[in-house]
Design a protein around this motif. Structure first.
Motif, mmCIF file in Angstrom:
data_model
loop_
_atom_site.group_PDB
_atom_site.id
_atom_site.type_symbol
_atom_site.label_atom_id
_atom_site.label_comp_id
_atom_site.label_asym_id
_atom_site.label_seq_id
_atom_site.Cartn_x
_atom_site.Cartn_y
_atom_site.Cartn_z
ATOM 1 N N ARG A 33 36.056 94.271 -27.935
ATOM 2 C CA ARG A 33 36.292 92.848 -27.734
ATOM 3 C C ARG A 33 36.102 92.578 -26.246
ATOM 4 O O ARG A 33 36.648 93.303 -25.418
ATOM 5 C CB ARG A 33 37.696 92.474 -28.202
ATOM 6 C CG ARG A 33 37.856 92.555 -29.731
ATOM 7 C CD ARG A 33 39.298 92.482 -30.150
ATOM 8 N NE ARG A 33 40.030 93.690 -29.750
ATOM 9 C CZ ARG A 33 41.346 93.832 -29.853
ATOM 10 N NH1 ARG A 33 42.085 92.834 -30.316
ATOM 11 N NH2 ARG A 33 41.919 94.950 -29.468
ATOM 12 N N VAL A 34 35.319 91.547 -25.933
ATOM 13 C CA VAL A 34 34.812 91.388 -24.576
ATOM 14 C C VAL A 34 35.079 89.995 -24.033
ATOM 15 O O VAL A 34 34.806 88.990 -24.709
ATOM 16 C CB VAL A 34 33.290 91.665 -24.523
ATOM 17 C CG1 VAL A 34 32.780 91.553 -23.091
ATOM 18 C CG2 VAL A 34 32.967 93.044 -25.093
ATOM 19 N N VAL A 35 35.585 89.940 -22.807
ATOM 20 C CA VAL A 35 35.685 88.692 -22.061
ATOM 21 C C VAL A 35 34.447 88.577 -21.186
ATOM 22 O O VAL A 35 34.185 89.450 -20.348
ATOM 23 C CB VAL A 35 36.954 88.647 -21.194
ATOM 24 C CG1 VAL A 35 36.951 87.392 -20.317
ATOM 25 C CG2 VAL A 35 38.201 88.681 -22.065
ATOM 26 N N VAL A 36 33.665 87.522 -21.399
ATOM 27 C CA VAL A 36 32.469 87.251 -20.605
ATOM 28 C C VAL A 36 32.898 86.391 -19.424
ATOM 29 O O VAL A 36 33.188 85.205 -19.568
ATOM 30 C CB VAL A 36 31.396 86.525 -21.431
ATOM 31 C CG1 VAL A 36 30.141 86.289 -20.599
ATOM 32 C CG2 VAL A 36 31.065 87.318 -22.699
ATOM 33 N N ALA A 37 32.961 86.994 -18.247
ATOM 34 C CA ALA A 37 33.443 86.303 -17.047
ATOM 35 C C ALA A 37 32.248 85.899 -16.195
ATOM 36 O O ALA A 37 31.505 86.754 -15.717
ATOM 37 C CB ALA A 37 34.373 87.215 -16.255
ATOM 38 N N ASP A 38 32.066 84.580 -16.007
ATOM 39 C CA ASP A 38 30.872 84.119 -15.300
ATOM 40 C C ASP A 38 31.087 82.687 -14.839
ATOM 41 O O ASP A 38 32.017 82.013 -15.290
ATOM 42 C CB ASP A 38 29.652 84.197 -16.229
ATOM 43 C CG ASP A 38 28.351 84.421 -15.472
ATOM 44 O OD1 ASP A 38 28.051 83.630 -14.551
ATOM 45 O OD2 ASP A 38 27.635 85.385 -15.798
ATOM 46 N N VAL A 39 30.193 82.230 -13.950
ATOM 47 C CA VAL A 39 30.195 80.824 -13.538
ATOM 48 C C VAL A 39 29.156 80.015 -14.309
ATOM 49 O O VAL A 39 29.120 78.800 -14.211
ATOM 50 C CB VAL A 39 29.939 80.688 -12.022
ATOM 51 C CG1 VAL A 39 31.074 81.315 -11.221
ATOM 52 C CG2 VAL A 39 28.591 81.309 -11.632
ATOM 53 N N GLU A 40 28.302 80.689 -15.066
ATOM 54 C CA GLU A 40 27.259 80.021 -15.838
ATOM 55 C C GLU A 40 27.806 79.671 -17.220
ATOM 56 O O GLU A 40 27.612 80.402 -18.196
ATOM 57 C CB GLU A 40 26.018 80.905 -15.942
ATOM 58 C CG GLU A 40 25.355 81.180 -14.599
ATOM 59 C CD GLU A 40 24.046 81.950 -14.762
ATOM 60 O OE1 GLU A 40 23.501 81.986 -15.892
ATOM 61 O OE2 GLU A 40 23.578 82.508 -13.765
ATOM 62 N N ARG A 41 28.478 78.559 -17.304
ATOM 63 C CA ARG A 41 29.196 78.180 -18.521
ATOM 64 C C ARG A 41 28.271 78.070 -19.740
ATOM 65 O O ARG A 41 28.572 78.614 -20.806
ATOM 66 C CB ARG A 41 29.925 76.855 -18.301
ATOM 67 C CG ARG A 41 30.774 76.410 -19.482
ATOM 68 C CD ARG A 41 31.467 75.089 -19.188
ATOM 69 N NE ARG A 41 32.350 75.188 -18.031
ATOM 70 C CZ ARG A 41 33.609 75.646 -18.106
ATOM 71 N NH1 ARG A 41 34.100 76.030 -19.274
ATOM 72 N NH2 ARG A 41 34.349 75.700 -17.010
ATOM 73 N N GLU A 42 27.168 77.346 -19.589
ATOM 74 C CA GLU A 42 26.301 77.091 -20.746
ATOM 75 C C GLU A 42 25.737 78.388 -21.316
ATOM 76 O O GLU A 42 25.758 78.613 -22.536
ATOM 77 C CB GLU A 42 25.170 76.147 -20.339
ATOM 78 C CG GLU A 42 24.319 75.674 -21.509
ATOM 79 C CD GLU A 42 23.315 74.611 -21.095
ATOM 80 O OE1 GLU A 42 22.299 74.489 -21.812
ATOM 81 O OE2 GLU A 42 23.539 73.913 -20.094
ATOM 82 N N ARG A 43 25.222 79.243 -20.451
ATOM 83 C CA ARG A 43 24.658 80.513 -20.917
ATOM 84 C C ARG A 43 25.741 81.396 -21.536
ATOM 85 O O ARG A 43 25.517 82.055 -22.554
ATOM 86 C CB ARG A 43 23.986 81.247 -19.765
ATOM 87 C CG ARG A 43 22.682 80.631 -19.312
ATOM 88 C CD ARG A 43 22.028 81.489 -18.246
ATOM 89 N NE ARG A 43 20.745 80.959 -17.831
ATOM 90 C CZ ARG A 43 19.943 81.542 -16.943
ATOM 91 N NH1 ARG A 43 20.307 82.685 -16.385
ATOM 92 N NH2 ARG A 43 18.792 80.991 -16.621
ATOM 93 N N ALA A 44 26.914 81.427 -20.915
ATOM 94 C CA ALA A 44 28.000 82.263 -21.422
ATOM 95 C C ALA A 44 28.474 81.787 -22.784
ATOM 96 O O ALA A 44 28.718 82.597 -23.694
ATOM 97 C CB ALA A 44 29.158 82.275 -20.432
ATOM 98 N N GLU A 45 28.605 80.486 -22.951
ATOM 99 C CA GLU A 45 29.063 79.961 -24.230
ATOM 100 C C GLU A 45 28.038 80.210 -25.330
ATOM 101 O O GLU A 45 28.410 80.490 -26.479
ATOM 102 C CB GLU A 45 29.373 78.477 -24.096
ATOM 103 C CG GLU A 45 30.637 78.217 -23.257
ATOM 104 C CD GLU A 45 30.936 76.741 -23.069
ATOM 105 O OE1 GLU A 45 30.023 75.907 -23.306
ATOM 106 O OE2 GLU A 45 32.086 76.416 -22.670
ATOM 107 N N GLU A 46 26.750 80.136 -24.996
ATOM 108 C CA GLU A 46 25.710 80.460 -25.973
ATOM 109 C C GLU A 46 25.797 81.923 -26.379
ATOM 110 O O GLU A 46 25.653 82.274 -27.570
ATOM 111 C CB GLU A 46 24.339 80.148 -25.371
ATOM 112 C CG GLU A 46 23.154 80.427 -26.292
ATOM 113 C CD GLU A 46 22.670 81.865 -26.212
ATOM 114 O OE1 GLU A 46 22.286 82.416 -27.263
ATOM 115 O OE2 GLU A 46 22.685 82.422 -25.102
ATOM 116 N N LEU A 47 26.046 82.811 -25.418
ATOM 117 C CA LEU A 47 26.174 84.235 -25.707
ATOM 118 C C LEU A 47 27.377 84.503 -26.599
ATOM 119 O O LEU A 47 27.293 85.275 -27.566
ATOM 120 C CB LEU A 47 26.302 85.022 -24.399
ATOM 121 C CG LEU A 47 26.604 86.515 -24.520
ATOM 122 C CD1 LEU A 47 25.509 87.229 -25.304
ATOM 123 C CD2 LEU A 47 26.769 87.135 -23.131
#
Length: 278
Positions: A33-47
């Motif tokens: 289970r993974v937390v995707v930590a980033d400033v690129e909201r749109e790309r992260a939410e798509e992932l």
């Protein structure tokens, strides 16, 4: 191995794109289970939508240590623990004509993201891991931190510092069964190189990018380009139990670039003629 990370919780900084995205996808595929930590909201939410409920996005600017601390706390609260901290987020800094033309205006930001983010991620993750049976910390450097060279001096310095920090942290945290290892990618086509040239005119940026890529290929013993997935395999290895006796390791994933110059390419030998039989 299958489901190598089943039951484990991971944070991947800079996980929305490039190498980080490949690591997130590999970790999820192996049961984490993974937390995707980033400033690129749109790309992260798509992932996260693509990966399903095993992943969640958390907006995180790793140059802000309070945001890093908050993300670690979020992972622990959301998924019940933290086993793997992958400090992958990084920025290249601006490419200049030469070091003499570099005004060092981006020094603070590059160091904050590339080095402080790694140190903060290691510190806050280790604070939890030390009291919960240990864990694995994977830091992302670069062959630019191993080999000297011209251009992007601040970037090179930040990546070299990550290597020294990783080894030092590995020594100190070993007593808590926390492993700290480092990956140094090279010749991996991502947007990082293009980003470093973003201030240049489009035509010049494209021309220089092609020249740098060609130089990388010439300097690499293996002929094929590396991929983000190649780096993700190394990140999986360090995250899982196969590397349980490894710490303080720096692993170049670079097609042999740091090993030395390639030999001149030669055509494959023709197959030997069959031996006559009587």
């Amino acid at each position: 191995m299958v489901n190598e990370l089943t039951g484990k919780v991971a944070v991947v900084t800079g996980g929305a794109s490039g190498i980080g995205r490949a690591i997130v996808e590999r970790y999820v595929a192996e049961g984490a289970r993974v937390v995707v930590a980033d400033v690129e909201r749109e790309r992260a939410e798509e992932l996260v939508r693509a990966c399903g409920p095993a992943s969640v996005f958390r907006y995180t600017d790793v140059g802000d240590i309070e945001q890093v601390a908050s993300t670690v706390e979020f992972a622990i609260e959301r998924f019940g623990g933290l086993d793997v901290m992958c400090n992958n987020a990084g920025i290249p800094g601006r490419m200049h004509k030469s070091f003499l033309h570099d005004d060092l205006a981006d020094f603070g930001r590059v160091m904050a993201v590339n080095l402080l983010g790694v140190m903060a991620g290691t510190r806050y993750a280790a604070s939890f891991m030390a009291e919960h049976g240990g864990g694995s910390i994977v830091n992302m450097s670069s062959i630019g931190g191993i080999q000297a060279g011209g251009g992007v001096m601040t970037y090179r310095a930040s990546k070299a510092a990550i290597i020294q920090f990783t080894k030092s942290a590995a020594i100190e945290l070993a007593q808590y069964d926390i492993r700290v290892n480092c990956i140094a990618p090279g010749s991996i086509p991502t947007a990082l190189l293009t980003t470093s040239m973003s201030a240049m005119a489009d035509e010049r940026s494209e021309r220089l990018t092609r020249a740098v890529r060609a130089s990388m290929q010439t300097d690499r013993p293996l002929e094929r380009d590396g991929t983000p997935e190649d780096v993700a395999e190394a990140a999986l290895y360090f995250a899982g139990d196969r590397s349980r006796y490894l710490t303080g390791t720096v692993l170049p994933v670079d097609g042999g670039t740091t090993a030395g110059k390639p030999l001149r390419r030669k055509p494959a030998p023709a197959p030997a003629a069959p031996t006559p039989t009587s």
